[in-house]
Design a protein around this motif. Structure first.
Motif, PDB file in Angstrom:
ATOM      1  N   SER A 287      20.588  40.456  64.554  1.00  0.00           N
ATOM      2  CA  SER A 287      20.034  40.212  63.220  1.00  0.00           C
ATOM      3  C   SER A 287      20.101  41.514  62.408  1.00  0.00           C
ATOM      4  N   PRO A 288      20.032  41.418  61.090  1.00  0.00           N
ATOM      5  CA  PRO A 288      20.100  42.652  60.281  1.00  0.00           C
ATOM      6  C   PRO A 288      19.035  43.676  60.651  1.00  0.00           C
ATOM      7  N   LYS A 289      17.814  43.221  60.940  1.00  0.00           N
ATOM      8  CA  LYS A 289      16.762  44.166  61.307  1.00  0.00           C
ATOM      9  C   LYS A 289      17.093  44.880  62.611  1.00  0.00           C
ATOM     10  N   GLU A 290      17.558  44.141  63.607  1.00  0.00           N
ATOM     11  CA  GLU A 290      17.930  44.757  64.887  1.00  0.00           C
ATOM     12  C   GLU A 290      19.082  45.737  64.705  1.00  0.00           C
ATOM     13  N   ILE A 291      20.046  45.361  63.918  1.00  0.00           N
ATOM     14  CA  ILE A 291      21.219  46.221  63.741  1.00  0.00           C
ATOM     15  C   ILE A 291      20.817  47.564  63.150  1.00  0.00           C
ATOM     16  N   TYR A 292      20.006  47.535  62.095  1.00  0.00           N
ATOM     17  CA  TYR A 292      19.606  48.798  61.458  1.00  0.00           C
ATOM     18  C   TYR A 292      18.687  49.618  62.362  1.00  0.00           C
ATOM     19  N   GLU A 293      17.799  48.942  63.080  1.00  0.00           N
ATOM     20  CA  GLU A 293      16.839  49.675  63.901  1.00  0.00           C
ATOM     21  C   GLU A 293      17.502  50.359  65.095  1.00  0.00           C
TER      22      GLU A 293
ATOM     23  N   THR B  36      33.580  45.517  56.648  1.00  0.00           N
ATOM     24  CA  THR B  36      33.578  44.087  57.002  1.00  0.00           C
ATOM     25  C   THR B  36      34.660  43.729  58.015  1.00  0.00           C
ATOM     26  N   PHE B  37      35.509  44.700  58.370  1.00  0.00           N
ATOM     27  CA  PHE B  37      36.587  44.445  59.335  1.00  0.00           C
ATOM     28  C   PHE B  37      36.782  45.695  60.174  1.00  0.00           C
ATOM     29  N   MET B  38      36.708  45.526  61.495  1.00  0.00           N
ATOM     30  CA  MET B  38      36.778  46.681  62.388  1.00  0.00           C
ATOM     31  C   MET B  38      37.327  46.240  63.733  1.00  0.00           C
ATOM     32  N   TYR B  39      38.249  47.019  64.274  1.00  0.00           N
ATOM     33  CA  TYR B  39      38.860  46.716  65.573  1.00  0.00           C
ATOM     34  C   TYR B  39      39.462  45.307  65.579  1.00  0.00           C
ATOM     35  N   ASP B  40      40.157  44.967  64.516  1.00  0.00           N
ATOM     36  CA  ASP B  40      40.815  43.652  64.374  1.00  0.00           C
ATOM     37  C   ASP B  40      39.828  42.501  64.479  1.00  0.00           C
ATOM     38  N   THR B  41      38.593  42.739  64.058  1.00  0.00           N
ATOM     39  CA  THR B  41      37.550  41.718  64.137  1.00  0.00           C
ATOM     40  C   THR B  41      36.797  41.685  62.810  1.00  0.00           C
ATOM     41  N   SER B  42      36.578  40.499  62.311  1.00  0.00           N
ATOM     42  CA  SER B  42      35.775  40.337  61.092  1.00  0.00           C
ATOM     43  C   SER B  42      34.301  40.441  61.445  1.00  0.00           C
ATOM     44  N   LEU B  43      33.616  41.330  60.790  1.00  0.00           N
ATOM     45  CA  LEU B  43      32.191  41.547  61.062  1.00  0.00           C
ATOM     46  C   LEU B  43      31.349  40.606  60.197  1.00  0.00           C
ATOM     47  N   PRO B  44      30.285  40.051  60.769  1.00  0.00           N
ATOM     48  CA  PRO B  44      29.392  39.207  59.957  1.00  0.00           C
ATOM     49  C   PRO B  44      28.792  39.993  58.793  1.00  0.00           C
ATOM     50  N   ARG B  45      28.495  39.269  57.746  1.00  0.00           N
ATOM     51  CA  ARG B  45      27.949  39.927  56.560  1.00  0.00           C
ATOM     52  C   ARG B  45      26.594  40.541  56.894  1.00  0.00           C
ATOM     53  N   LEU B  46      26.395  41.777  56.406  1.00  0.00           N
ATOM     54  CA  LEU B  46      25.161  42.510  56.664  1.00  0.00           C
ATOM     55  C   LEU B  46      24.516  42.870  55.320  1.00  0.00           C
ATOM     56  N   PRO B  47      23.277  42.453  55.095  1.00  0.00           N
ATOM     57  CA  PRO B  47      22.619  42.814  53.823  1.00  0.00           C
ATOM     58  C   PRO B  47      22.452  44.327  53.702  1.00  0.00           C
ATOM     59  N   TYR B  48      22.360  44.777  52.452  1.00  0.00           N
ATOM     60  CA  TYR B  48      22.128  46.200  52.228  1.00  0.00           C
ATOM     61  C   TYR B  48      20.750  46.600  52.729  1.00  0.00           C
ATOM     62  N   ARG B  49      20.671  47.838  53.147  1.00  0.00           N
ATOM     63  CA  ARG B  49      19.405  48.285  53.724  1.00  0.00           C
ATOM     64  C   ARG B  49      18.284  48.280  52.684  1.00  0.00           C
ATOM     65  N   HIS B  50      18.574  48.728  51.466  1.00  0.00           N
ATOM     66  CA  HIS B  50      17.524  48.790  50.452  1.00  0.00           C
ATOM     67  C   HIS B  50      17.009  47.394  50.101  1.00  0.00           C
ATOM     68  N   THR B  51      17.851  46.378  50.293  1.00  0.00           N
ATOM     69  CA  THR B  51      17.387  45.008  50.061  1.00  0.00           C
ATOM     70  C   THR B  51      16.332  44.612  51.094  1.00  0.00           C
ATOM     71  N   LEU B  52      16.595  44.958  52.349  1.00  0.00           N
ATOM     72  CA  LEU B  52      15.622  44.645  53.401  1.00  0.00           C
ATOM     73  C   LEU B  52      14.343  45.456  53.234  1.00  0.00           C
ATOM     74  N   VAL B  53      14.481  46.675  52.742  1.00  0.00           N
ATOM     75  CA  VAL B  53      13.282  47.496  52.508  1.00  0.00           C
ATOM     76  C   VAL B  53      12.453  46.912  51.376  1.00  0.00           C
TER      77      VAL B  53
ATOM     78  N   VAL C 129      12.102  43.848  50.482  1.00  0.00           N
ATOM     79  CA  VAL C 129      11.384  42.625  50.867  1.00  0.00           C
ATOM     80  C   VAL C 129      10.424  42.869  52.019  1.00  0.00           C
ATOM     81  N   GLY C 130      10.340  44.092  52.512  1.00  0.00           N
ATOM     82  CA  GLY C 130       9.380  44.435  53.543  1.00  0.00           C
ATOM     83  C   GLY C 130       9.827  44.173  54.960  1.00  0.00           C
ATOM     84  N   ARG C 131      11.104  43.899  55.191  1.00  0.00           N
ATOM     85  CA  ARG C 131      11.576  43.644  56.555  1.00  0.00           C
ATOM     86  C   ARG C 131      11.936  44.941  57.287  1.00  0.00           C
ATOM     87  N   LEU C 132      12.144  46.002  56.550  1.00  0.00           N
ATOM     88  CA  LEU C 132      12.443  47.297  57.145  1.00  0.00           C
ATOM     89  C   LEU C 132      11.587  48.362  56.480  1.00  0.00           C
ATOM     90  N   LYS C 133      11.313  49.403  57.223  1.00  0.00           N
ATOM     91  CA  LYS C 133      10.615  50.550  56.673  1.00  0.00           C
ATOM     92  C   LYS C 133      11.633  51.515  56.071  1.00  0.00           C
TER      93      LYS C 133
END
Length: 320
Positions: free
Chosen positions: A112-118, A155-172, A174-178
């Motif tokens: 999830s986006p929170k896990e990825i950033y943390e 969005t593309f790395m090692y010949d693999t399409s990466l799932p969309r990841l919200p911007y960090r400031h967006t999660l901050v 809305v209170g999901r990230l510090k």
């Protein structure tokens, strides 16, 4: 069965976990001898032994677009879908850098986006070098923090399409990230305190200098006031000038009229005649003085003139 996903695995982003790898790349992986020989019947525990043997990262390479061992193990992790605690241990492993990158890339695909950033942002402080196998079969050197930055921003790395990841400031917002805390925050605070102390010392020094300058100005003003009082209410410079002017007035030097001169032709003629008579009279008086002096020397005449001048000033005469 070797290419099928674990029946107990759950969907990731609403699809089969293996579908996160491009279908063409997935078929290239299935054709690899490494996949058929080394990745068969692996478990999450035995997969770690294979991950330790990795010596480079990358997608596919060469003319036949062969998949790297790194990408084969990523697909195997998607098939097995191990517990998140195992992946967290991969990421926190500091002894084997390729194991850390493998766990980070897998978490970027399924987390999830929170896990990825943390869990990926702390890897910004890992500056170890890793080898990357490029498409043309050559190797390049990158750092782990660079690879993590690419995972979080591309969005593309090692010949693999990466799932969309919200911007960090967006999660901050809305209170999901510090808000992100830098590892250099303590050093920043120490430097900031030093700068503030230095600025305070400079301001104190400037204030002290201003006070000293004010004290000096007050002392000079008091000295000037005392000097004026001693001169009878007239400043020292003006007192000297007034004294010189008074002496010139006594000698009659300043009694000549400075204005009111007649500028008419008759007036100019009268002025010229007076000037000529004064010049003639002055020369006659000089000749008379020379005749009256008779046998007196020039020094005696000079002493007499000086005594006459001193008498007008109220001074004692010089001795002959």
């Amino acid at each position: 069965m070797a290419n099928q996903t674990d029946p107990l695995a759950s969907l990731v982003h609403g699809t089969n976990p293996q579908n996160l790898i491009e279908n063409v790349v997935k078929q290239r992986i299935y054709e690899q001898m490494y996949w058929k020989e080394e990745c068969f019947a692996l478990t999450p525990e035995s997969l770690l032994e294979k991950a330790v043997e990795i010596r480079c990262v990358g997608g596919t390479h060469g003319g036949q677009r062969k998949a790297t061992k790194f990408l084969c193990l990523v697909l195997k992790l998607l098939q097995l879908q191990p517990d998140k605690e195992i992946i967290y241990e991969f990421i926190s492993n500091e002894d084997f850098k390729y194991v850390r990158v493998l766990g980070a890339f897998y978490l970027r695909l399924v987390g999830s986006p929170k896990e990825i950033y943390e869990y990926l942002e702390p890897l910004y402080h890992d500056f170890r070098k890793i080898r990357k196998l490029c498409v043309d079969g050559t190797y390049s050197v990158v750092h782990i923090d660079e690879a993590v930055q690419e995972m979080l921003t591309e969005t593309f790395m090692y010949d693999t399409s990466l799932p969309r990841l919200p911007y960090r400031h967006t999660l901050v917002s809305v209170g999901r990230l510090k808000p992100r805390a830098s590892a250099l925050q303590d050093e920043f605070e120490a430097v900031r305190k030093k700068l503030e102390e230095k600025k305070a010392k400079m301001e104190e020094e400037q204030r002290r200098k201003r006070e000293e300058n004010l004290e000096l100005e007050k002392m000079e003003a008091a000295e000037r006031a005392a000097q004026v009082y001693r001169n009878g209410g007239v400043p020292s410079g003006k007192a000297g000038r007034q004294e010189d002017r008074g002496r010139r007035d006594d000698l009659g030097e300043n009694k000549r009229p400075r204005s009111g001169r007649n500028t008419s032709p008759e007036g100019r003629g009268t002025h010229e005649r007076e000037t000529k008579s004064r010049r003639t009279g002055g020369s006659t008086s000089e000749r008379t003085k020379e005749g009256d002096g008779g046998g007196q020397s020039k020094e005696d005449l000079a002493i007499q003139e000086a005594n006459a001048l001193r008498a007008k000033l109220g001074l004692k005469p010089l001795r002959m």
